[in-house]
Motif scaffolding. Sequence first.
Motif, mmCIF file in Angstrom:
data_model
loop_
_atom_site.group_PDB
_atom_site.id
_atom_site.type_symbol
_atom_site.label_atom_id
_atom_site.label_comp_id
_atom_site.label_asym_id
_atom_site.label_seq_id
_atom_site.Cartn_x
_atom_site.Cartn_y
_atom_site.Cartn_z
ATOM 1 N N ARG A 173 -4.155 -2.327 -8.089
ATOM 2 C CA ARG A 173 -4.740 -1.051 -8.491
ATOM 3 C C ARG A 173 -4.096 -0.467 -9.751
ATOM 4 O O ARG A 173 -4.210 0.715 -10.019
ATOM 5 C CB ARG A 173 -4.675 -0.034 -7.348
ATOM 6 C CG ARG A 173 -5.403 -0.481 -6.102
ATOM 7 C CD ARG A 173 -5.104 0.388 -4.910
ATOM 8 N NE ARG A 173 -5.267 1.792 -5.155
ATOM 9 C CZ ARG A 173 -6.348 2.514 -4.850
ATOM 10 N NH1 ARG A 173 -7.352 1.945 -4.256
ATOM 11 N NH2 ARG A 173 -6.416 3.795 -5.127
ATOM 12 N N CYS A 229 0.833 -1.213 0.000
ATOM 13 C CA CYS A 229 0.000 0.000 0.000
ATOM 14 C C CYS A 229 0.862 1.255 0.000
ATOM 15 O O CYS A 229 0.462 2.275 -0.569
ATOM 16 C CB CYS A 229 -0.954 -0.010 1.192
ATOM 17 S SG CYS A 229 -2.269 -1.242 1.030
ATOM 18 N N GLY A 233 -3.943 1.824 -1.753
ATOM 19 C CA GLY A 233 -4.859 0.759 -1.374
ATOM 20 C C GLY A 233 -5.500 1.065 -0.040
ATOM 21 O O GLY A 233 -5.227 2.092 0.584
ATOM 22 N N HIS A 234 -6.342 0.169 0.390
ATOM 23 C CA HIS A 234 -7.085 0.340 1.634
ATOM 24 C C HIS A 234 -6.357 -0.398 2.751
ATOM 25 O O HIS A 234 -6.513 -1.607 2.904
ATOM 26 C CB HIS A 234 -8.516 -0.157 1.465
ATOM 27 C CG HIS A 234 -9.294 0.671 0.515
ATOM 28 N ND1 HIS A 234 -9.299 0.453 -0.845
ATOM 29 C CD2 HIS A 234 -10.087 1.740 0.730
ATOM 30 C CE1 HIS A 234 -10.056 1.346 -1.426
ATOM 31 N NE2 HIS A 234 -10.556 2.142 -0.499
ATOM 32 N N ALA A 250 -8.615 -1.583 6.715
ATOM 33 C CA ALA A 250 -9.500 -2.751 6.692
ATOM 34 C C ALA A 250 -8.707 -4.037 6.487
ATOM 35 O O ALA A 250 -9.007 -5.063 7.103
ATOM 36 C CB ALA A 250 -10.540 -2.596 5.586
ATOM 37 N N SER A 251 -7.687 -3.996 5.643
ATOM 38 C CA SER A 251 -6.878 -5.200 5.414
ATOM 39 C C SER A 251 -6.060 -5.569 6.643
ATOM 40 O O SER A 251 -5.960 -6.735 6.992
ATOM 41 C CB SER A 251 -5.959 -5.005 4.209
ATOM 42 O OG SER A 251 -6.688 -5.193 3.020
ATOM 43 N N PRO A 307 -8.282 -4.451 -6.820
ATOM 44 C CA PRO A 307 -8.313 -4.004 -5.430
ATOM 45 C C PRO A 307 -9.440 -4.659 -4.629
ATOM 46 O O PRO A 307 -9.456 -4.582 -3.408
ATOM 47 C CB PRO A 307 -8.521 -2.498 -5.545
ATOM 48 C CG PRO A 307 -9.180 -2.301 -6.867
ATOM 49 C CD PRO A 307 -8.669 -3.397 -7.752
ATOM 50 N N TYR A 321 -6.820 -8.191 1.328
ATOM 51 C CA TYR A 321 -5.441 -8.214 0.831
ATOM 52 C C TYR A 321 -4.670 -9.408 1.386
ATOM 53 O O TYR A 321 -3.904 -10.053 0.657
ATOM 54 C CB TYR A 321 -4.707 -6.914 1.151
ATOM 55 C CG TYR A 321 -5.207 -5.690 0.404
ATOM 56 C CD1 TYR A 321 -6.209 -5.759 -0.561
ATOM 57 C CD2 TYR A 321 -4.683 -4.446 0.674
ATOM 58 C CE1 TYR A 321 -6.664 -4.637 -1.227
ATOM 59 C CE2 TYR A 321 -5.125 -3.311 0.007
ATOM 60 C CZ TYR A 321 -6.116 -3.410 -0.932
ATOM 61 O OH TYR A 321 -6.559 -2.285 -1.603
ATOM 62 N N HIS A 374 -11.926 -4.521 0.598
ATOM 63 C CA HIS A 374 -10.725 -3.948 1.227
ATOM 64 C C HIS A 374 -10.153 -4.874 2.293
ATOM 65 O O HIS A 374 -9.001 -4.753 2.655
ATOM 66 C CB HIS A 374 -11.010 -2.627 1.933
ATOM 67 C CG HIS A 374 -11.870 -1.684 1.193
ATOM 68 N ND1 HIS A 374 -11.727 -1.400 -0.129
ATOM 69 C CD2 HIS A 374 -12.907 -0.928 1.629
ATOM 70 C CE1 HIS A 374 -12.629 -0.516 -0.483
ATOM 71 N NE2 HIS A 374 -13.362 -0.224 0.560
ATOM 72 N N GLN A 375 -10.966 -5.744 2.838
ATOM 73 C CA GLN A 375 -10.515 -6.645 3.899
ATOM 74 C C GLN A 375 -9.649 -7.777 3.356
ATOM 75 O O GLN A 375 -9.067 -8.510 4.145
ATOM 76 C CB GLN A 375 -11.719 -7.278 4.604
ATOM 77 C CG GLN A 375 -12.612 -6.306 5.295
ATOM 78 C CD GLN A 375 -13.930 -6.958 5.711
ATOM 79 O OE1 GLN A 375 -14.454 -7.831 5.034
ATOM 80 N NE2 GLN A 375 -14.455 -6.496 6.826
ATOM 81 N N HIS A 393 -17.488 -2.282 -2.155
ATOM 82 C CA HIS A 393 -17.808 -1.428 -1.014
ATOM 83 C C HIS A 393 -19.136 -1.757 -0.342
ATOM 84 O O HIS A 393 -19.518 -1.126 0.609
ATOM 85 C CB HIS A 393 -17.920 0.038 -1.473
ATOM 86 C CG HIS A 393 -16.636 0.643 -1.864
ATOM 87 N ND1 HIS A 393 -16.195 0.632 -3.158
ATOM 88 C CD2 HIS A 393 -15.692 1.280 -1.147
ATOM 89 C CE1 HIS A 393 -15.032 1.259 -3.218
ATOM 90 N NE2 HIS A 393 -14.703 1.661 -2.017
#
Length: 159
Positions: free
Chosen positions: A92, A36, A41-42, A45-46, A99, A76, A73-74, A115
């Motif tokens: 991404r 990230c 990236g998120h 959450a990951s 993603p 990765y 997002h959780q 999402h």
Amino acid sequence: MSLLEHVLSPRDVRALPEHDLPKLCAELRGEIISICGRVGGHLGASLGAVELIVALHRVFHAPEDDLVFDVGHQAYAHKLLTGRAPRMGTLRQEGGVAPFLDPRESPFDAFPAGHACTAVSVALGMALARARPGAPVRPGGRWRSSATARSPEGSPSRG
């Protein structure tokens, strides 16, 4: 060599001794932060789902058992543990790792998740579909009737 370098699939996660799991989780977090930091990236959450994802892959047998995430997002750590680690640097980017979860990208992604926070309704729909008499097997053979489903312990259940 790190533990993560040896984990190419969820089968490898299940083969690890339990005392190695905290180290694997720490390595996953480090890799997610590194990725990230380079490509975006998120992150939150990951990072918050690492132990959960390791536990899911220890107990269940994806892709035979569908794992459903609330938001992409959780996932990765899930992507890293399901053979996509070498390509995660392309996250991404055009032509790179998505993603979010995408069944076209991997048989380990049971349902496209973005999402929407749809996990409960998706899991219910999958369970109802499997329970229908004569329900078709979906591509990859991951939908089974409840008579042939495997329990978390690995023995056939007779639900």
